[in-house]
Design an enzyme around this catalytic site. Structure first.
Site, short mmCIF file in Angstrom:
data_model
loop_
_atom_site.label_atom_id
_atom_site.label_comp_id
_atom_site.label_asym_id
_atom_site.label_seq_id
_atom_site.Cartn_x
_atom_site.Cartn_y
_atom_site.Cartn_z
N ASP A 107 9.80 -5.45 -4.68
CA ASP A 107 9.75 -4.00 -4.94
C ASP A 107 10.37 -3.29 -3.74
OD1 ASP A 107 8.85 -1.35 -5.38
OD2 ASP A 107 7.13 -2.02 -6.50
N PHE A 156 5.61 0.88 -12.81
CA PHE A 156 4.57 -0.04 -12.33
C PHE A 156 4.18 -0.95 -13.49
CE2 PHE A 156 0.50 -1.63 -10.98
CZ PHE A 156 0.74 -1.91 -9.65
P1 XMP Z 1 6.93 -4.94 -1.96
O1 XMP Z 1 6.91 -3.46 -2.17
O2 XMP Z 1 6.36 -5.32 -0.62
O3 XMP Z 1 5.95 -5.43 -3.09
O4 XMP Z 1 8.28 -5.55 -2.24
C1 XMP Z 1 5.54 -6.70 -3.21
C2 XMP Z 1 4.15 -6.76 -3.75
O5 XMP Z 1 3.67 -5.50 -4.24
C3 XMP Z 1 3.01 -5.65 -5.46
N1 XMP Z 1 3.74 -4.87 -6.49
C4 XMP Z 1 3.36 -4.71 -7.75
N2 XMP Z 1 2.28 -5.18 -8.39
N3 XMP Z 1 3.01 -4.14 -10.38
C5 XMP Z 1 2.11 -4.89 -9.71
O6 XMP Z 1 1.14 -5.34 -10.30
C6 XMP Z 1 4.12 -3.61 -9.82
O7 XMP Z 1 4.92 -2.94 -10.47
C7 XMP Z 1 4.30 -3.91 -8.42
N4 XMP Z 1 5.24 -3.60 -7.52
C8 XMP Z 1 4.87 -4.20 -6.36
C9 XMP Z 1 3.02 -7.13 -5.75
O8 XMP Z 1 1.80 -7.68 -5.30
C10 XMP Z 1 4.14 -7.69 -4.92
O9 XMP Z 1 3.94 -9.02 -4.51
#
Ligand code: XMP
Length: 186
Positions: A107, A156
Site C-alpha cells: 500500500d 480499503f
Molecule cells: P503499507 O501501507 O505499509 O501497508 O504498504 C502494508 C500493510 O497495511 C495493511 N493494509 C491493508 N489491510 N486492507 C487491509 O486489510 C487494505 O486495503 C490495506 N492496505 C494496507 C496490511 O496489513 C499490509 O500488510
C-alpha cells in the site's frame, strides 16, 4: 448465519475466489521459475498474508524454509499512521539464503521497505518480495514488489487474510465493505 460468500457487510466483490486461486497458481509458477534448483527461505508478514502464504507455499515444489515477521497493523483503522514497527522478528538465519518476503498487500510501501531494509542487514544471498495485492496509487515510499498478484484501485479491502479490526479475514474473496462500516473517510 450469513454465508461466507455473501456477507451482509460487503458492498462489492473486487476479486472473486476463483480469480484469486487462478492467479495464485500462476504466481507460484512465476516464483518456481525464478528459483529453479534453489532452496528458498520464505518470510511471511503476519497476520494479513496468512491465507495467501499458505496457498502459495503448498504450490512451491522447491525445498523451502518458512519463517515469519509480525509488523504493526492498521488496528481498527483504514489508514497507516506513523512509523511501522516490527513486533516479532524472524528466527531462522537468513545470511547467504535466497529470501522471498510474502505479504498480503503493498500500500504505502512503509511495511515492506522496512522489512526488506531489516533483512538486508542480515546479508541474504538474494531478496525478493511477493504480494497478492498492489495499490500503486497510495505509495508514500518508493517500492516495487517482484511478484504481484493483482493491481487494485485505492479502496480499503478485506478478505482472503485481510482484515478490518481483525474481522473478515475468512472471506474467500477480496471485497470492499459498506462505507458506513469504515470510521475514517479516505
Ligand atoms: P503499507 O501501507 O505499509 O501497508 O504498504 C502494508 C500493510 O497495511 C495493511 N493494509 C491493508 N489491510 N486492507 C487491509 O486489510 C487494505 O486495503 C490495506 N492496505 C494496507 C496490511 O496489513 C499490509 O500488510
Amino acid at each position: 448465519m450469513p454465508s461466507r460468500r455473501t456477507h451482509p457487510d460487503v458492498e462489492r466483490v473486487l476479486i472473486s475466489e476463483a480469480r484469486i486461486h487462478r492467479r495464485v497458481a500462476e504466481l507460484a509458477r512465476e516464483v518456481t521459475h525464478a528459483y529453479l534448483n534453489t532452496e528458498l527461505s520464505v518470510v511471511g508478514v503476519l497476520n494479513g498474508s496468512i491465507v495467501f502464504l499458505g496457498e502459495l507455499l503448498h504450490r512451491l515444489p522447491m525445498p523451502t524454509r518458512l519463517d515469519s515477521v509480525v509488523a504493526s497493523s492498521y488496528r481498527a483503522g483504514t489508514v497507516s499512521r506513523g512509523p511501522v514497527e516490527i513486533y516479532r522478528d524472524f528466527r531462522l538465519p537468513l545470511r547467504g539464503r535466497h529470501v522471498l518476503v510474502v505479504d498480503d498487500i503493498l500500500d504505502t510501501g512503509k511495511t515492506l521497505s522496512l522489512i526488506c531494509k531489516h533483512i538486508r542487514q542480515h546479508r541474504p544471498a538474494s531478496l525478493r518480495t511477493c504480494v497478492l495485492l498492489d495499490k500503486p496509487a497510495r505509495r508514500l515510499v518508493p517500492f516495487q514488489a517482484d511478484f504481484v498478484g493483482f493491481k487494485i484501485p485505492d479502496a480499503f479491502v478485506v478478505g482472503y487474510g485481510l482484515d478490518f479490526a481483525e474481522r473478515y479475514r475468512n472471506l474467500p474473496c477480496i471485497a470492499v465493505l459498506k462505507p458506513q462500516l469504515y470510521p475514517h473517510p479516505r
